[in-house]
Design an enzyme around this catalytic site. Sequence first.
Site, PDB file in Angstrom:
ATOM      1  N   GLY A   1       0.821  -1.206   0.000  1.00  0.00           N
ATOM      2  CA  GLY A   1       0.000   0.000   0.000  1.00  0.00           C
ATOM      3  C   GLY A   1       0.847   1.244   0.000  1.00  0.00           C
ATOM      4  O   GLY A   1       2.059   1.196   0.264  1.00  0.00           O
TER       5      GLY A   1
ATOM      6  N   GLY B   1       1.495   5.569   4.662  1.00  0.00           N
ATOM      7  CA  GLY B   1       0.501   6.155   5.550  1.00  0.00           C
ATOM      8  C   GLY B   1      -0.850   5.489   5.538  1.00  0.00           C
ATOM      9  O   GLY B   1      -1.785   5.996   6.160  1.00  0.00           O
TER      10      GLY B   1
ATOM     11  N   HIS C   1      -3.537  35.486 -13.057  1.00  0.00           N
ATOM     12  CA  HIS C   1      -3.045  34.129 -13.290  1.00  0.00           C
ATOM     13  C   HIS C   1      -4.001  33.100 -12.675  1.00  0.00           C
ATOM     14  O   HIS C   1      -4.416  32.136 -13.343  1.00  0.00           O
ATOM     15  CB  HIS C   1      -1.638  33.993 -12.696  1.00  0.00           C
ATOM     16  CG  HIS C   1      -0.913  32.773 -13.112  1.00  0.00           C
ATOM     17  ND1 HIS C   1       0.210  32.799 -13.893  1.00  0.00           N
ATOM     18  CD2 HIS C   1      -1.142  31.461 -12.860  1.00  0.00           C
ATOM     19  CE1 HIS C   1       0.640  31.566 -14.103  1.00  0.00           C
ATOM     20  NE2 HIS C   1      -0.155  30.735 -13.475  1.00  0.00           N
ATOM     21  N   GLU C   2      -4.337  33.296 -11.407  1.00  0.00           N
ATOM     22  CA  GLU C   2      -5.223  32.348 -10.718  1.00  0.00           C
ATOM     23  C   GLU C   2      -6.626  32.379 -11.309  1.00  0.00           C
ATOM     24  O   GLU C   2      -7.286  31.344 -11.426  1.00  0.00           O
ATOM     25  CB  GLU C   2      -5.255  32.664  -9.223  1.00  0.00           C
ATOM     26  CG  GLU C   2      -3.910  32.622  -8.520  1.00  0.00           C
ATOM     27  CD  GLU C   2      -3.185  31.312  -8.707  1.00  0.00           C
ATOM     28  OE1 GLU C   2      -3.841  30.267  -8.856  1.00  0.00           O
ATOM     29  OE2 GLU C   2      -1.946  31.348  -8.747  1.00  0.00           O
TER      30      GLU C   2
ATOM     31  N   ASP D   1       3.233  24.880 -14.333  1.00  0.00           N
ATOM     32  CA  ASP D   1       2.068  24.495 -15.137  1.00  0.00           C
ATOM     33  C   ASP D   1       2.506  23.854 -16.449  1.00  0.00           C
ATOM     34  O   ASP D   1       1.951  22.841 -16.883  1.00  0.00           O
ATOM     35  CB  ASP D   1       1.206  25.723 -15.442  1.00  0.00           C
ATOM     36  CG  ASP D   1       0.706  26.396 -14.174  1.00  0.00           C
ATOM     37  OD1 ASP D   1       0.489  25.689 -13.186  1.00  0.00           O
ATOM     38  OD2 ASP D   1       0.545  27.631 -14.188  1.00  0.00           O
TER      39      ASP D   1
END
Length: 638
Positions: free
Chosen positions: A193, A196, A415-416, A493
């Site tokens: 797995g 965590g 930008h955002e 990006d």
Amino acid sequence: MAKNFVLWAVIAAVLMMVFNSFNPSTRGNEMSYSDFMSAVQNGQVKSVTIAGQSITGEQLNGERFETVLPAFDDKLMDTLLERKVQVVGEKPEKQSFLSQLLLASLPILIIIAVFMIFMRQMQGGGSGRGGPMAFGKSKAKLLSEDQIKTTFEDVAGCDEAKEDVKELVEFLREPGKYQRLGGKIPRGVLMVGQPGTGKTLLAKAIAGEARVPFFSISGSDFVEMFVGVGASRVRDMFEQAKKQAPCIIFIDEIDAVGRSRGVGIGGGNDEREQTLNQLLVEMDGFEVNDGIIVIAATNRPDVLDPALLRPGRFDRQVVVGLPDIRGREQILHVHMKKAPVAEDVNASLIARGTPGFSGADLANLVNEAALFAARANRSEVTMEEFEKAKDKILMGAERKTMVMSEKEKENTAYHEAGHAIVGRLVPEHDPVYKVSIIPRGRALGVTMFLPEEDRHSISKRGIESNICSLYGGRIAEELTLGKDGVTTGASNDIERATKYARNYVTKWGLSEKLGAQLYSEDEQNSYLGSSGGGQMAHLSDDTAKTIDAEVKSLLDNCYQRATQILVEHRDKLEMMKDALMEYETIDADQIDDIMSGRKPRPPKGWSDGSGPSAPAQTTRDMAGDDDDVVGEPAGGQN
């Protein structure tokens, strides 16, 4: 501790004997030879004892004295006898053979003692089996059945894995029930797995439920600087386990010693392979280790040696995956028992907003929320603290001391907004959760996308939409600042969009021109030694050129598509920029208003003149790397 005591006791005894040999009893006051002869001539000396060049004696007044004969004096005896001084002859003191032997061997003993202390420190010495020469002894920690308090009730979010291992508990409790029908107890269980997910916790729960001794060790504990130590430690560990059978041996991160043999550079006969060979023999060799179950955990099952995975060694593999929404809610309830949680906290709502979180992530979420509540001097952890904790984990901590110029702040807002608008309008894209221009971590701002439900794959259309939204920030800069005014903020990006596009073509078989064929190798293969020329080494030049052309075509199409969306909705881009400049953080409600053409409402908890008093909501923009869209789609996009 006992060995250290004996060692220092021997050194102390040797030093005491040496010091005693140089520490004769007190002989009296020192006197010059001329004064001694004057005292003899004046009749003041009662007796003398001569031993070589040393002369000791007693005066008539009872005082003791000592002097040294500077040279041979043939008249000394005549003078002493003439003055009626009692003369006693004494042989010079001679050291015993034992003292001489100890004096000769003292430097060697000190060197050996220093060496043993140094080697003990290298072995992590101190207590237990880690003596100076115990290199080959196992470092496994033994926990008795009374020391293990963990049970299956403490494990949540992995019901299928719990069902798989409950049979082990019945084997250990009632072996006769299965042996009557010819069943054999499993030799080993491999827990697989992501980090965590609770593999170690589940292994402890098995031992706690079965009430048997539990040996715990890490795969790296077998490897040492000396060749052959790992194999010796494996043998010693199983010898200890035989004495405690039935018992459980838990090896964490077994890939440290269980990697495939015969790969890599420099041959295969190394220390790690010897350790692995011994482990294979102990698990299923000529000698039978009945009653010993080996449980191992790893998040890299693909690199393990096939001999480990065959039946008879690790008989079964238990996949401990990331919890679904119901599992996350159960895990949150387990951790919330340890903190005073307010009534307004909705574990189901938190679970719905944390897709992809592991059990460790959720434990960290509850802990961070408790820390936020403690800083605010609250007696309970409220939903507000959980929101702050989730934002911090997803997007990083706020950098309140960072000062941004208005121009840079405005550019970040454009930008955002570009990311958010394109992501909102393309099909099969995750919904926008929050948009922020508050610096967090290494970021100047973030656009956060969260899926509405757990998702394990993504469609071709969804991948193209993700590439479009990644380019939204760069395109928004071009529209507002011009081609010469764009910044380096879109580097992350561009990197992610290119990675999507290359996997789209070479790994996922979604290119119509190249078809459903694998053109790239797994990144791990070159590490394992099965590839030496890079991912494109097996491709012809024409195929590589075609792949590059297909990747560029896909990226160009997505770029043009995102550009068209932002050009058509330029008014919404300006409106969202203004909202970000005013509120710094907007969520789905404000975004809905903007996309409907309405002026956005203030965020929750907003008070005029004081800025946002609600949790400083998220986003991540790299400083000097202006933007980082948060929210990686599922479906093996890495």
